[in-house]
Design a protein around this motif. Structure first.
Motif, PDB file in Angstrom:
ATOM      1  N   LEU A 100       0.832  -1.211   0.000  1.00 31.95           N
ATOM      2  CA  LEU A 100       0.000   0.000   0.000  1.00 31.95           C
ATOM      3  C   LEU A 100       0.863   1.256   0.000  1.00 31.95           C
ATOM      4  CD1 LEU A 100      -2.973  -0.661   2.467  1.00 31.95           C
ATOM      5  CD2 LEU A 100      -3.042  -0.528  -0.018  1.00 31.95           C
ATOM      6  N   ALA A 101       1.831   1.293   0.921  1.00 26.82           N
ATOM      7  CA  ALA A 101       2.700   2.470   1.040  1.00 26.82           C
ATOM      8  C   ALA A 101       3.494   2.693  -0.242  1.00 26.82           C
ATOM      9  CB  ALA A 101       3.638   2.303   2.234  1.00 26.82           C
ATOM     10  N   GLY A 102       4.078   1.610  -0.776  1.00 27.31           N
ATOM     11  CA  GLY A 102       4.887   1.715  -1.992  1.00 27.31           C
ATOM     12  C   GLY A 102       4.101   2.210  -3.184  1.00 27.31           C
ATOM     13  N   ASN A 103       2.908   1.632  -3.384  1.00 25.89           N
ATOM     14  CA  ASN A 103       2.084   2.043  -4.530  1.00 25.89           C
ATOM     15  C   ASN A 103       1.585   3.478  -4.392  1.00 25.89           C
ATOM     16  OD1 ASN A 103       2.112  -0.195  -6.326  1.00 25.89           O
ATOM     17  ND2 ASN A 103       0.746  -1.318  -4.980  1.00 25.89           N
ATOM     18  N   ILE A 104       1.204   3.869  -3.181  1.00 29.51           N
ATOM     19  CA  ILE A 104       0.748   5.248  -2.954  1.00 29.51           C
ATOM     20  C   ILE A 104       1.881   6.237  -3.208  1.00 29.51           C
ATOM     21  CG2 ILE A 104      -0.054   6.883  -1.182  1.00 29.51           C
ATOM     22  CD1 ILE A 104      -1.663   4.470   0.007  1.00 29.51           C
ATOM     23  N   ILE A 105       3.089   5.891  -2.740  1.00 27.00           N
ATOM     24  CA  ILE A 105       4.260   6.752  -2.970  1.00 27.00           C
ATOM     25  C   ILE A 105       4.541   6.889  -4.466  1.00 27.00           C
ATOM     26  CG2 ILE A 105       6.777   6.881  -2.727  1.00 27.00           C
ATOM     27  CD1 ILE A 105       6.367   5.680   0.124  1.00 27.00           C
ATOM     28  N   ILE A 106       4.472   5.766  -5.194  1.00 28.95           N
ATOM     29  CA  ILE A 106       4.715   5.800  -6.647  1.00 28.95           C
ATOM     30  C   ILE A 106       3.722   6.724  -7.342  1.00 28.95           C
ATOM     31  CG2 ILE A 106       4.482   4.422  -8.765  1.00 28.95           C
ATOM     32  CD1 ILE A 106       5.893   2.142  -7.315  1.00 28.95           C
ATOM     33  N   VAL A 107       2.434   6.586  -7.009  1.00 34.63           N
ATOM     34  CA  VAL A 107       1.392   7.416  -7.635  1.00 34.63           C
ATOM     35  C   VAL A 107       1.630   8.898  -7.329  1.00 34.63           C
ATOM     36  CG1 VAL A 107      -1.071   7.966  -7.654  1.00 34.63           C
ATOM     37  CG2 VAL A 107      -0.332   5.576  -7.676  1.00 34.63           C
ATOM     38  N   ILE A 108       1.936   9.215  -6.065  1.00 37.80           N
ATOM     39  CA  ILE A 108       2.152  10.613  -5.663  1.00 37.80           C
ATOM     40  C   ILE A 108       3.395  11.198  -6.335  1.00 37.80           C
ATOM     41  CG2 ILE A 108       2.708  12.142  -3.722  1.00 37.80           C
ATOM     42  CD1 ILE A 108       0.948  10.284  -1.965  1.00 37.80           C
ATOM     43  N   ILE A 109       4.505  10.441  -6.322  1.00 38.18           N
ATOM     44  CA  ILE A 109       5.758  10.911  -6.914  1.00 38.18           C
ATOM     45  C   ILE A 109       5.589  11.185  -8.410  1.00 38.18           C
ATOM     46  CG2 ILE A 109       8.074  10.125  -7.600  1.00 38.18           C
ATOM     47  CD1 ILE A 109       8.049  11.236  -4.812  1.00 38.18           C
ATOM     48  N   ILE A 110       4.921  10.270  -9.104  1.00 32.30           N
ATOM     49  CA  ILE A 110       4.691  10.451 -10.542  1.00 32.30           C
ATOM     50  C   ILE A 110       3.811  11.674 -10.801  1.00 32.30           C
ATOM     51  CG2 ILE A 110       3.572   9.433 -12.585  1.00 32.30           C
ATOM     52  CD1 ILE A 110       4.587   6.683 -11.556  1.00 32.30           C
ATOM     53  N   ARG A 111       2.872  11.885  -9.893  1.00 36.01           N
ATOM     54  CA  ARG A 111       1.970  13.030 -10.036  1.00 36.01           C
ATOM     55  C   ARG A 111       2.689  14.365  -9.847  1.00 36.01           C
ATOM     56  NH1 ARG A 111      -3.113  14.405 -12.008  1.00 36.01           N
ATOM     57  NH2 ARG A 111      -3.959  16.130 -10.829  1.00 36.01           N
ATOM     58  N   ILE A 112       3.585  14.444  -8.851  1.00 39.20           N
ATOM     59  CA  ILE A 112       4.168  15.745  -8.494  1.00 39.20           C
ATOM     60  C   ILE A 112       5.497  16.047  -9.198  1.00 39.20           C
ATOM     61  CG2 ILE A 112       3.048  15.726  -6.223  1.00 39.20           C
ATOM     62  CD1 ILE A 112       5.755  15.002  -4.983  1.00 39.20           C
ATOM     63  N   ASP A 113       6.177  15.022  -9.725  1.00 40.26           N
ATOM     64  CA  ASP A 113       7.476  15.252 -10.351  1.00 40.26           C
ATOM     65  C   ASP A 113       7.336  15.310 -11.874  1.00 40.26           C
ATOM     66  OD1 ASP A 113      10.179  14.823 -11.446  1.00 40.26           O
ATOM     67  OD2 ASP A 113      10.746  14.448  -9.364  1.00 40.26           O
ATOM     68  N   HIS A 114       7.595  16.480 -12.457  1.00 41.86           N
ATOM     69  CA  HIS A 114       7.389  16.662 -13.901  1.00 41.86           C
ATOM     70  C   HIS A 114       8.349  15.819 -14.739  1.00 41.86           C
ATOM     71  CE1 HIS A 114      10.685  19.558 -13.236  1.00 41.86           C
ATOM     72  NE2 HIS A 114      10.974  19.366 -14.514  1.00 41.86           N
ATOM     73  N   HIS A 115       9.477  15.385 -14.139  1.00 42.94           N
ATOM     74  CA  HIS A 115      10.415  14.526 -14.865  1.00 42.94           C
ATOM     75  C   HIS A 115       9.778  13.166 -15.206  1.00 42.94           C
ATOM     76  CE1 HIS A 115      13.172  17.312 -12.713  1.00 42.94           C
ATOM     77  NE2 HIS A 115      13.903  17.200 -13.813  1.00 42.94           N
TER      78      HIS A 115
END
Length: 309
Positions: free
Chosen positions: A39-54
């Motif tokens: 849960l933590a890993g997938n949520i982090i991935i979704v958030i990071i992809i959302r906020i990082d324009h790279h």
């Protein structure tokens, strides 16, 4: 008489890990840890992809969709399994069982086709790099995700409808969730037609995507081998390594579970296989894409205010 039994059956009992009664607490801890990490890993991935324009690229768009799908997939199965291990009710209504099976099948199949889409994305990126942004435009990416979800929904509706039209004479499901075959075994009537349907669906959602991914990687590898620079070959292989690792484990576990003859394994063996694709495989996605993927690791460092290495 069979019709009457069907009418009287209003709930099932999930037997879960009843044969491991003395080790229930140990199993609870063993399954809770990877569930929280997933849960933590997938949520982090979704958030990071959302906020990082790279990471605003087709590859990471598909990864965020896979992480979202995997999160829902685990939420459908694991909370109930964990609650049963600490002594809470193991009964589930017919409607609850059908709902669990519907979402399990929907997101399980969606995951299969999202992995296929990700394989196609890697094929285009490596074999047609100059046309990549034209081919994999935003509209195409959304259509591919929508197609994966639609296949999952259609197959789930077909599968669940066929199973729950059967009359049921028994109530004890020899599993920790409402999987297709354990529920079918409770029917009063011959389920040969349903078994054939399940096999056809399994071939469609496993063998076809596996075949497409295999073809993609044959073409990818042949293109990579033509790259003259060692650094170029290394970089190309690195972009595919994470996806290929997840694909092999995901399709491998699902194939063992759904493409084998129905009476090959014992109940405990079947449950062990199920643990692989409901607990271990979902954890693999965030682990592989955060520990092995440099771009995601760099994005995580930027998010906490540190410079990437």
């Amino acid at each position: 008489m069979k019709r009457e039994n069907h009418t009287l059956t209003t709930e099932f009992v999930l037997q879960g890990f009843s044969s491991f009664h003395e080790h229930q607490l140990t199993l609870f801890v063993m399954f809770l840890a990877p569930y929280i990490l997933t849960l933590a890993g997938n949520i982090i991935i979704v958030i990071i992809i959302r906020i990082d324009h790279h990471l605003h690229t087709p590859m990471y768009f598909f990864l965020s969709m896979l992480s979202t799908s995997e999160t829902i997939y685990t939420l459908v199965i694991l909370p109930r399994m964990l609650s049963s291990l600490v002594g809470m009710s193991q009964s589930i209504s017919l409607a609850g069982c059908a709902t669990q099976m519907f979402f399990f099948v929907t997101f399980g199949i969606t995951n299969c086709f999202l992995l296929t889409v990700m394989g196609y994305d890697r094929y285009v990126a490596i074999c047609s790099p100059l046309r990549y942004t034209v081919i994999m435009n935003r509209r195409v990416c959304i259509q591919l995700v929508w197609a994966a979800c639609s296949i999952g929904l259609i197959v789930a509706m077909t599968q669940v409808t066929s199973v729950f039209r059967l009359p049921f004479c028994a109530t004890k499901v020899a599993h920790f969730f409402c999987d297709i075959r354990p529920v079918m075994k409770l029917s009063c009537v011959d389920t040969t037609v349903n078994e054939i349907l399940t096999l056809i669906i399994s071939v469609f959602v496993l063998v076809v995507p596996m075949g497409l991914v295999f073809i993609s990687y044959v073409l990818i590898i042949s293109t990579i081998l033509k790259i003259t620079s060692t650094e170029g070959r290394k970089k190309a292989f690195a972009t595919c390594a994470s996806h290929l690792t997840v694909v092999i484990v995901h399709y491998g576990c699902a194939s063992i579970a759904y493409l084998k003859p129905k009476s090959d394994n014992t109940k405990d063996q079947d449950q062990l296989i199920s643990v692989m694709y409901t607990v271990i495989t979902p954890l693999l996605n965030p682990v592989v894409y955060t520990l092995r993927n440099k771009e995601v690791k760099d994005a995580l460092l930027r998010a906490i205010g540190r410079k990437p290495f």
